[in-house]
Design a protein around this motif. Structure first.
Motif, PDB file in Angstrom:
ATOM      1  N   TYR A 391       0.857  -1.182   0.000  1.00 33.90           N
ATOM      2  CA  TYR A 391       0.000   0.000   0.000  1.00 33.90           C
ATOM      3  C   TYR A 391       0.897   1.238   0.000  1.00 33.90           C
ATOM      4  O   TYR A 391       1.055   1.920   1.016  1.00 33.90           O
ATOM      5  CB  TYR A 391      -0.943  -0.005   1.220  1.00 33.90           C
ATOM      6  CG  TYR A 391      -2.058   0.973   1.049  1.00 33.90           C
ATOM      7  CD1 TYR A 391      -3.328   0.550   0.682  1.00 33.90           C
ATOM      8  CD2 TYR A 391      -1.840   2.343   1.190  1.00 33.90           C
ATOM      9  CE1 TYR A 391      -4.351   1.462   0.478  1.00 33.90           C
ATOM     10  CE2 TYR A 391      -2.844   3.256   0.978  1.00 33.90           C
ATOM     11  CZ  TYR A 391      -4.097   2.815   0.632  1.00 33.90           C
ATOM     12  OH  TYR A 391      -5.102   3.718   0.410  1.00 33.90           O
ATOM     13  N   PRO A 392       1.544   1.518  -1.155  1.00 30.50           N
ATOM     14  CA  PRO A 392       2.456   2.663  -1.202  1.00 30.50           C
ATOM     15  C   PRO A 392       1.688   3.981  -1.074  1.00 30.50           C
ATOM     16  O   PRO A 392       0.555   4.074  -1.550  1.00 30.50           O
ATOM     17  CB  PRO A 392       3.090   2.542  -2.588  1.00 30.50           C
ATOM     18  CG  PRO A 392       2.108   1.772  -3.410  1.00 30.50           C
ATOM     19  CD  PRO A 392       1.416   0.837  -2.453  1.00 30.50           C
ATOM     20  N   ILE A 393       2.320   4.955  -0.433  1.00 33.53           N
ATOM     21  CA  ILE A 393       1.667   6.265  -0.302  1.00 33.53           C
ATOM     22  C   ILE A 393       2.312   7.268  -1.248  1.00 33.53           C
ATOM     23  O   ILE A 393       1.615   7.924  -2.014  1.00 33.53           O
ATOM     24  CB  ILE A 393       1.724   6.763   1.155  1.00 33.53           C
ATOM     25  CG1 ILE A 393       1.040   5.736   2.067  1.00 33.53           C
ATOM     26  CG2 ILE A 393       1.043   8.120   1.287  1.00 33.53           C
ATOM     27  CD1 ILE A 393       1.112   6.049   3.545  1.00 33.53           C
ATOM     28  N   PHE A 394       3.608   7.397  -1.203  1.00 34.31           N
ATOM     29  CA  PHE A 394       4.238   8.338  -2.142  1.00 34.31           C
ATOM     30  C   PHE A 394       5.733   8.092  -2.302  1.00 34.31           C
ATOM     31  O   PHE A 394       6.287   7.147  -1.771  1.00 34.31           O
ATOM     32  CB  PHE A 394       3.890   9.795  -1.760  1.00 34.31           C
ATOM     33  CG  PHE A 394       4.900  10.524  -0.907  1.00 34.31           C
ATOM     34  CD1 PHE A 394       5.097  11.888  -1.096  1.00 34.31           C
ATOM     35  CD2 PHE A 394       5.640   9.884   0.071  1.00 34.31           C
ATOM     36  CE1 PHE A 394       6.018  12.583  -0.320  1.00 34.31           C
ATOM     37  CE2 PHE A 394       6.557  10.567   0.848  1.00 34.31           C
ATOM     38  CZ  PHE A 394       6.743  11.924   0.640  1.00 34.31           C
ATOM     39  N   TRP A 395       6.357   8.961  -3.107  1.00 34.56           N
ATOM     40  CA  TRP A 395       7.807   8.996  -3.370  1.00 34.56           C
ATOM     41  C   TRP A 395       8.287   7.645  -3.928  1.00 34.56           C
ATOM     42  O   TRP A 395       7.697   7.103  -4.853  1.00 34.56           O
ATOM     43  CB  TRP A 395       8.547   9.341  -2.061  1.00 34.56           C
ATOM     44  CG  TRP A 395       9.822  10.131  -2.271  1.00 34.56           C
ATOM     45  CD1 TRP A 395      11.065   9.619  -2.489  1.00 34.56           C
ATOM     46  CD2 TRP A 395       9.980  11.560  -2.279  1.00 34.56           C
ATOM     47  NE1 TRP A 395      11.986  10.646  -2.618  1.00 34.56           N
ATOM     48  CE2 TRP A 395      11.359  11.836  -2.486  1.00 34.56           C
ATOM     49  CE3 TRP A 395       9.113  12.638  -2.115  1.00 34.56           C
ATOM     50  CZ2 TRP A 395      11.871  13.134  -2.541  1.00 34.56           C
ATOM     51  CZ3 TRP A 395       9.629  13.921  -2.163  1.00 34.56           C
ATOM     52  CH2 TRP A 395      10.991  14.162  -2.371  1.00 34.56           C
ATOM     53  N   ASP A 396       9.339   7.066  -3.319  1.00 33.91           N
ATOM     54  CA  ASP A 396       9.910   5.814  -3.836  1.00 33.91           C
ATOM     55  C   ASP A 396       9.057   4.590  -3.499  1.00 33.91           C
ATOM     56  O   ASP A 396       9.356   3.474  -3.937  1.00 33.91           O
ATOM     57  CB  ASP A 396      11.306   5.620  -3.255  1.00 33.91           C
ATOM     58  CG  ASP A 396      11.281   5.524  -1.738  1.00 33.91           C
ATOM     59  OD1 ASP A 396      10.462   6.219  -1.109  1.00 33.91           O
ATOM     60  OD2 ASP A 396      12.061   4.742  -1.176  1.00 33.91           O
ATOM     61  N   GLN A 397       8.012   4.784  -2.680  1.00 32.81           N
ATOM     62  CA  GLN A 397       7.227   3.623  -2.241  1.00 32.81           C
ATOM     63  C   GLN A 397       6.508   2.968  -3.421  1.00 32.81           C
ATOM     64  O   GLN A 397       6.268   1.755  -3.416  1.00 32.81           O
ATOM     65  CB  GLN A 397       6.236   4.060  -1.159  1.00 32.81           C
ATOM     66  CG  GLN A 397       6.964   4.573   0.082  1.00 32.81           C
ATOM     67  CD  GLN A 397       6.131   5.508   0.937  1.00 32.81           C
ATOM     68  OE1 GLN A 397       4.911   5.590   0.783  1.00 32.81           O
ATOM     69  NE2 GLN A 397       6.780   6.236   1.840  1.00 32.81           N
ATOM     70  N   VAL A 398       6.177   3.769  -4.427  1.00 38.23           N
ATOM     71  CA  VAL A 398       5.483   3.227  -5.602  1.00 38.23           C
ATOM     72  C   VAL A 398       6.414   2.292  -6.398  1.00 38.23           C
ATOM     73  O   VAL A 398       6.055   1.143  -6.661  1.00 38.23           O
ATOM     74  CB  VAL A 398       4.913   4.389  -6.454  1.00 38.23           C
ATOM     75  CG1 VAL A 398       4.389   3.889  -7.769  1.00 38.23           C
ATOM     76  CG2 VAL A 398       3.820   5.094  -5.671  1.00 38.23           C
ATOM     77  N   PRO A 399       7.627   2.723  -6.776  1.00 43.98           N
ATOM     78  CA  PRO A 399       8.524   1.753  -7.425  1.00 43.98           C
ATOM     79  C   PRO A 399       8.925   0.587  -6.527  1.00 43.98           C
ATOM     80  O   PRO A 399       9.173  -0.520  -7.029  1.00 43.98           O
ATOM     81  CB  PRO A 399       9.757   2.577  -7.832  1.00 43.98           C
ATOM     82  CG  PRO A 399       9.614   3.896  -7.172  1.00 43.98           C
ATOM     83  CD  PRO A 399       8.177   4.090  -6.843  1.00 43.98           C
ATOM     84  N   ASN A 400       8.966   0.786  -5.219  1.00 39.47           N
ATOM     85  CA  ASN A 400       9.269  -0.349  -4.339  1.00 39.47           C
ATOM     86  C   ASN A 400       8.148  -1.389  -4.422  1.00 39.47           C
ATOM     87  O   ASN A 400       8.400  -2.595  -4.482  1.00 39.47           O
ATOM     88  CB  ASN A 400       9.436   0.107  -2.881  1.00 39.47           C
ATOM     89  CG  ASN A 400      10.653   1.003  -2.691  1.00 39.47           C
ATOM     90  OD1 ASN A 400      11.531   1.053  -3.560  1.00 39.47           O
ATOM     91  ND2 ASN A 400      10.711   1.721  -1.591  1.00 39.47           N
ATOM     92  N   SER A 401       6.922  -0.900  -4.452  1.00 35.70           N
ATOM     93  CA  SER A 401       5.771  -1.811  -4.580  1.00 35.70           C
ATOM     94  C   SER A 401       5.848  -2.561  -5.907  1.00 35.70           C
ATOM     95  O   SER A 401       5.618  -3.772  -5.978  1.00 35.70           O
ATOM     96  CB  SER A 401       4.473  -0.995  -4.484  1.00 35.70           C
ATOM     97  OG  SER A 401       3.391  -1.736  -4.941  1.00 35.70           O
ATOM     98  N   LYS A 402       6.233  -1.834  -6.958  1.00 37.25           N
ATOM     99  CA  LYS A 402       6.363  -2.480  -8.280  1.00 37.25           C
ATOM    100  C   LYS A 402       7.436  -3.581  -8.226  1.00 37.25           C
ATOM    101  O   LYS A 402       7.243  -4.682  -8.766  1.00 37.25           O
ATOM    102  CB  LYS A 402       6.714  -1.412  -9.319  1.00 37.25           C
ATOM    103  CG  LYS A 402       6.744  -1.941 -10.735  1.00 37.25           C
ATOM    104  CD  LYS A 402       8.141  -1.857 -11.309  1.00 37.25           C
ATOM    105  CE  LYS A 402       8.200  -2.439 -12.704  1.00 37.25           C
ATOM    106  NZ  LYS A 402       9.551  -2.835 -13.081  1.00 37.25           N
ATOM    107  N   ALA A 403       8.567  -3.293  -7.594  1.00 35.06           N
ATOM    108  CA  ALA A 403       9.635  -4.302  -7.506  1.00 35.06           C
ATOM    109  C   ALA A 403       9.131  -5.547  -6.762  1.00 35.06           C
ATOM    110  O   ALA A 403       9.348  -6.677  -7.194  1.00 35.06           O
ATOM    111  CB  ALA A 403      10.860  -3.712  -6.796  1.00 35.06           C
ATOM    112  N   ILE A 404       8.442  -5.320  -5.660  1.00 36.30           N
ATOM    113  CA  ILE A 404       7.940  -6.446  -4.844  1.00 36.30           C
ATOM    114  C   ILE A 404       6.968  -7.309  -5.647  1.00 36.30           C
ATOM    115  O   ILE A 404       7.057  -8.535  -5.679  1.00 36.30           O
ATOM    116  CB  ILE A 404       7.222  -5.892  -3.575  1.00 36.30           C
ATOM    117  CG1 ILE A 404       8.225  -5.251  -2.623  1.00 36.30           C
ATOM    118  CG2 ILE A 404       6.414  -6.985  -2.887  1.00 36.30           C
ATOM    119  CD1 ILE A 404       7.587  -4.417  -1.504  1.00 36.30           C
TER     120      ILE A 404
END
Ligand SMILES: O=c1ccn([C@@H]2O[C@H](COP(=O)(O)OP(=O)(O)O[C@H]3O[C@H](CO)[C@@H](O)[C@H](O)[C@H]3O)[C@@H](O)[C@H]2O)c(=O)[nH]1
Length: 486
Positions: A391-404
């Motif tokens: 559940y990414p909120i912002f910044w690098d969390q979105v690409p981290n979610s994509k990697a996972i």
């Protein structure tokens, strides 16, 4: 092993982290690893007075790490998410001068190296003026670094600026070392509300070639292509130092304190009494929040799912307790010098204000991790070998979610993404996602758990003797020592 006070043999490292939990933790973990390597390494770890207060409730670092403070010249950590831009401006304009005064006051020996958080940039100038080498410390995924570093390519290819709701599905397939990525999976500073902040990371990484070293808090094997591409693009010596999470103190109970009666380890006791892999650990990170309406849906959805949970609530305990029903078996606990409440909801779930996250993730009763995908949380989940609900909120969390979810295939998205897919995730959707995710018997779930175990092994190998992380850390120590001896 105590510090060696002979100025001729000591390698004095000054560490200047960005004042935020997700940045201080990995830098402190790295410093602890450095300090464990040799008693000739002395580390001065610089924080604001406010942060020294937060850190005082944590296990004391070894004797060769000492804290030094600068005054509270930046806005308080409490509430900083309300004005990130102002917070960052203060870091860039207010901290340098007191930091320099602190350096003037420091006892000898002169620092052999200054490790600074890449986002801050001004320590590079301080180091250059004082003839102290600087090591830039990057706390996020290396792919994210690479996107910022190649910002010009986004512009050149007509992908910046962009309306993500219209073109979010277009692929970026020209950034060295990075697999084709949808625009909507890039860091959120490239579109939408965070656009005004895009200069911050792009300027920060563009300064890295002026540093003498670059330290990447990543596992080489997880991002080898990107890391190799960055090594080709930047002549600065680069070290993939591994996850920089506190794996070295697992098995050491000091971090959980000994006072289980007062509740500090009551969540571990509760976990001990739950079936294997049955508990969903839920944490949305250290300082950001989701909207109130969305939070209400999450609370109701998790409750409807019937799945057991351990939930880090920060300020939301009473709302979650109300939403999750259950008999309220309340215990008061003393933590960080403050009184907190721990709620044990009919044995189905437990709410805590804060916990020893890595210890929880590695507990055998924990079977999944609902996360906002901060990079430290991501690496801790990989180290623990459990799958993710992202559940990414912002910044690098979105690409981290994509990697996972897409690259490593060890998780499912709760929040689909930015742009056109952005919508309220309803309680019914959440209940269904959580139930499917925690079903240990489904083929899909078994595959995901199998891959999570494989990545855990990759991670463990990297940090073991002779592994990529361990080797990189040793090389860094050798290089800074050699430079000092010249
Ligand atoms: O109950 C808890 C909850 C969290 N943590 C720790 O707090 C840290 C949180 O770090 P992270 O997962 O990276 O989240 P943030 O604090 O949100 O991190 C910020 O910094 C990270 C590194 O730059 C970025 O990846 C994130 O997007 C940014 O929000 C981790 O070490 C956790 O182990 C605990 O110890 N106990």
């Amino acid at each position: 092993m105590g510090p060696n006070n002979n100025p001729t043999t000591i390698c004095h490292v000054v560490a200047m982290p960005y004042p935020g939990r997700g940045h201080i933790n990995p830098m402190m973990n790295f410093c602890k690893l450095l300090s464990s390597k040799s008693d000739e390494i002395l580390i001065t770890f610089v924080v604001t007075e406010e942060w020294l207060g937060f850190l005082s409730s944590e296990p004391k670092p070894p004797a060769n790490i000492r804290f030094a403070t600068i005054p509270n010249v930046i806005p308080s950590e409490i509430g900083r998410a309300g004005d990130l831009s102002g917070f960052f401006r203060a870091i860039m304009t207010k901290m340098e001068e007191p930091f320099e005064r602190l350096l003037d006051r420091l006892e000898l020996p002169k620092p052999s190296v200054m490790i600074y958080d890449t986002y801050m940039t001004w320590p590079v100038g301080v180091g250059n003026r004082r003839d102290i080498p600087v090591a830039s410390f990057w706390t996020q995924q290396v792919s994210v670094f690479s996107v910022y570093y190649h910002f010009d390519l986004l512009k050149f290819n007509g992908h910046f600026p962009i309306d993500v709701s219209e073109r979010g599905n277009e692929l970026v397939n020209y950034i060295p070392g990075i697999p084709p990525t949808r625009i909507a999976d890039l860091p959120t500073v490239f579109y939408g509300d965070a656009l005004k902040l895009v200069h911050i990371p792009c300027e920060a990484v563009s300064r890295v070639p002026k540093a003498q070293y670059l330290l990447l808090t990543s596992i080489y094997e997880l991002e080898s292509q990107t890391i190799d591409a960055i090594k080709s693009a930047i002549p600065t010596p680069i070290y993939s130092i591994g996850p920089s999470i506190p794996y070295f103190r697992l098995g050491d109970n000091s971090s959980l304190s000994t006072d289980s009666q007062n509740g500090e380890s009551s969540y571990v006791q509760w976990l001990d009494s739950q079936p294997k892999s049955s508990v969903l650990y839920i944490s949305q990170g250290s300082f950001l929040s989701v909207s109130r309406t969305q939070m209400d849906e999450i609370i109701a959805g998790v409750d409807m799912s019937g799945v057991r949970f351990l939930w880090v609530t920060r300020g939301d305990a009473s709302r979650i307790k109300g939403g999750c029903g259950g008999k309220d078996n309340r215990k008061s606990i003393q933590e960080a010098g403050k009184l907190y409440l721990v709620f044990d909801l009919s044995n189905k779930g437990m709410l805590v204000p804060w916990c020893d996250q890595l210890k929880v993730l590695c507990h055998p009763s924990v079977g999944g991790f609902w996360t906002h995908c901060g990079w430290n949380s991501t690496k801790e989940g990989v180290f623990a070998g459990i799958p993710f609900l992202t559940y990414p909120i912002f910044w690098d969390q979105v690409p981290n979610s994509k990697a996972i979810v897409e690259d490593w295939k060890i998780g499912r998205k709760v929040r689909r993404g930015m742009g056109e897919e952005e919508h309220l995730v309803t309680r019914e959707e959440i209940a269904g996602i959580v139930q499917r995710f925690m079903d240990l018997e489904s083929d899909e779930g078994k595959e995901m758990r199998g891959r999570a175990k494989e990545l855990k092994e990759v991670c463990r190998r990297a940090i073991s003797k002779g592994g990529s992380a361990e080797t990189a850390i040793d090389a860094f120590i050798q290089d800074i020592s050699r430079r000092r001896d010249r």
